[in-house]
Enzyme design. Structure first.
Site, PDB file in Angstrom:
ATOM      1  CB  SER A 137      -0.780   0.176   1.182  1.00 32.60           C
ATOM      2  OG  SER A 137      -1.354   1.119   1.381  1.00 32.60           O
ATOM      3  CE1 TYR A 150      -4.620  -1.571   4.846  1.00 38.31           C
ATOM      4  CE2 TYR A 150      -3.349   0.216   4.446  1.00 38.31           C
ATOM      5  CZ  TYR A 150      -4.026  -0.879   4.049  1.00 38.31           C
ATOM      6  OH  TYR A 150      -4.318  -1.024   2.729  1.00 38.31           O
TER       7      TYR A 150
HETATM    8  P1  NAD Z   1     -11.620  -5.797  -0.103  1.00 37.34           P
HETATM    9  O1  NAD Z   1     -12.002  -5.940   1.138  1.00 37.34           O
HETATM   10  O2  NAD Z   1     -12.390  -5.733  -1.259  1.00 37.34           O
HETATM   11  O3  NAD Z   1     -11.043  -7.662  -0.332  1.00 37.34           O
HETATM   12  C1  NAD Z   1     -10.220  -8.342   0.633  1.00 37.34           C
HETATM   13  C2  NAD Z   1      -9.929  -9.441   0.544  1.00 37.34           C
HETATM   14  O4  NAD Z   1      -9.347 -10.077   1.505  1.00 37.34           O
HETATM   15  C3  NAD Z   1     -11.533 -10.262   0.163  1.00 37.34           C
HETATM   16  O5  NAD Z   1     -11.652 -11.398  -0.722  1.00 37.34           O
HETATM   17  C4  NAD Z   1     -11.651 -10.952   1.882  1.00 37.34           C
HETATM   18  O6  NAD Z   1     -12.573 -12.049   1.871  1.00 37.34           O
HETATM   19  C5  NAD Z   1     -10.315 -11.373   2.153  1.00 37.34           C
HETATM   20  N1  NAD Z   1      -9.963 -11.476   3.480  1.00 37.34           N
HETATM   21  C6  NAD Z   1     -10.234 -10.594   4.486  1.00 37.34           C
HETATM   22  N2  NAD Z   1     -10.111 -11.151   5.697  1.00 37.34           N
HETATM   23  C7  NAD Z   1      -9.438 -12.527   5.391  1.00 37.34           C
HETATM   24  C8  NAD Z   1      -9.142 -13.502   6.095  1.00 37.34           C
HETATM   25  N3  NAD Z   1      -8.709 -13.423   7.717  1.00 37.34           N
HETATM   26  N4  NAD Z   1      -8.618 -14.874   5.560  1.00 37.34           N
HETATM   27  C9  NAD Z   1      -8.659 -14.605   4.229  1.00 37.34           C
HETATM   28  N5  NAD Z   1      -9.159 -13.811   3.409  1.00 37.34           N
HETATM   29  C10 NAD Z   1      -9.392 -12.508   3.909  1.00 37.34           C
HETATM   30  O7  NAD Z   1     -10.157  -5.234  -0.239  1.00 37.34           O
HETATM   31  P2  NAD Z   1      -9.270  -4.577  -0.957  1.00 37.34           P
HETATM   32  O8  NAD Z   1      -9.288  -3.257  -1.058  1.00 37.34           O
HETATM   33  O9  NAD Z   1      -9.536  -5.387  -2.519  1.00 37.34           O
HETATM   34  O10 NAD Z   1      -7.924  -5.133  -0.499  1.00 37.34           O
HETATM   35  C11 NAD Z   1      -6.979  -5.910  -1.082  1.00 37.34           C
HETATM   36  C12 NAD Z   1      -5.500  -5.609  -0.346  1.00 37.34           C
HETATM   37  O11 NAD Z   1      -5.365  -4.393  -1.156  1.00 37.34           O
HETATM   38  C13 NAD Z   1      -5.332  -5.522   1.021  1.00 37.34           C
HETATM   39  O12 NAD Z   1      -4.294  -6.050   1.480  1.00 37.34           O
HETATM   40  C14 NAD Z   1      -5.562  -3.989   1.172  1.00 37.34           C
HETATM   41  O13 NAD Z   1      -4.683  -3.478   2.200  1.00 37.34           O
HETATM   42  C15 NAD Z   1      -4.833  -3.588  -0.054  1.00 37.34           C
HETATM   43  N6  NAD Z   1      -4.826  -2.280  -0.552  1.00 37.34           N
HETATM   44  C16 NAD Z   1      -6.031  -1.539  -0.801  1.00 37.34           C
HETATM   45  C17 NAD Z   1      -6.166  -0.415  -1.016  1.00 37.34           C
HETATM   46  C18 NAD Z   1      -7.563   0.339  -1.439  1.00 37.34           C
HETATM   47  O14 NAD Z   1      -7.578   1.465  -1.550  1.00 37.34           O
HETATM   48  N7  NAD Z   1      -8.513  -0.385  -1.771  1.00 37.34           N
HETATM   49  C19 NAD Z   1      -4.987   0.272  -1.396  1.00 37.34           C
HETATM   50  C20 NAD Z   1      -3.743  -0.259  -0.936  1.00 37.34           C
HETATM   51  C21 NAD Z   1      -3.682  -1.379  -0.494  1.00 37.34           C
END
Ligand code: NAD
Length: 255
Positions: A137, A150
């Protein structure tokens, strides 16, 4: 198709960025294991569309991670491509931050990558080919208030990425992290109410003055843009990119 014959495991791929990465890898012929929580009917439909299998291992539980890695090896073959993507968020001042939320974020967003990686690396070394892509991130490079766990976990995953890149550098394996700015996914949507509370703001103020405030493009990153970068890292042409932390953040960390 460039990933024909490769096995890919993407954690947290029932939603958002992970799902987009899973789709991009499947479209290039990878045999896929997806992981994450969600509606069973929806997950079954997604598996059918991607020709994937799903494992519901909880990334906070090392024993379940180990069982998932074994099942992947047994049913598809050992993972050639490992995408450590599962993640959660909690927004709160440190003095009110629930200790169980701290533990969960460190476990899911950081330690899970150790548990998958240590099990994936031996077979990648044996084949002399492997790709590990960690979803970090912008918060692996800079901080924002109220996201102590985080930001700590994401800085941690960035350091872990560099370390494993060095350990595997002569083995045909690359290890990188992708660092998105704000991507419009359920994870971002879900933190709006707590941010409204923590900062005393309206929804519109959170969107414009917090989420997009530091993103010079004033646009959310899309999941497909992140997936395209992950796919590129899996190509043979990306063999010399290892130990990198690749920003895809609309200029956020340039400022
Ligand atoms: P999201 O909530 O859409 O997806 C998260 C996924 O992780 C889902 O499939 C959920 O079921 C799974 N998950 C959550 N807890 C879990 C667990 N205990 N065991 C197994 N699976 C689990 O979120 P996203 O935005 O797609 O985030 C995905 C990654 O991207 C994360 O690591 C997040 O930190 C990172 N990220 C997101 C953003 C953003 O702005 N959305 C920015 C930077 C980084």
């Amino acid at each position: 198709m460039i990933l024909e014959g490769k096995v890919a495991l993407v954690t947290g791929s029932t939603s958002g960025i992970g799902l987009a990465i899973a789709r991009a890898l499947a479209a290039e012929g990878a045999k896929l294991m997806i992981n994450g929580f969600g509606d069973p009917g929806e997950i079954a439909r997604e598996c059918k569309e991607l020709g994937a299998i799903h494992d519901g291992a909880d990334m906070a539980k090392p024993a379940q991670i180990e069982a998932m890695m074994q099942r992947c090896a047994d049913e598809l073959g050992p993972a050639d491509i490992l995408v450590n993507n599962a993640g959660i968020q909690h927004v709160s001042p440190v003095e009110d931050f629930p200790p169980e939320k701290w533990d969960a974020i460190i476990a899911i967003n950081m330690s899970s990558a150790f548990h998958t990686t240590r099990l994936a690396v031996p077979e990648m070394k044996r084949k002399r080919w492997g790709r590990i892509v960690n979803t970090a991130s912008a918060h692996s490079l800079v901080a924002s208030p109220f996201k102590s766990a985080y930001v700590a976990a994401k800085h941690g995953i960035a350091g872990f990425t560099k370390t494993i890149a060095l350990e595997t550098a002569t083995s045909g394996i690359t290890v990188n992290c992708i660092s998105p700015g704000y991507v419009w996914t359920p994870l971002v949507e879900a933190q709006i109410p707590d941010t409204m509370k923590a900062r005393g703001m309206t929804r519109e103020q959170v969107m414009n003055d917090v989420l997009l405030a530091g993103q010079p493009t004033k646009q959310f990153v899309t999941v497909d843009q992140v997936a395209a970068l992950a796919l590129f890292l899996c190509r043979d042409e990306a063999a010399s990119i290892t130990g990198a932390n690749l920003s895809i953040d609309g200029g956020w960390t340039a400022a």
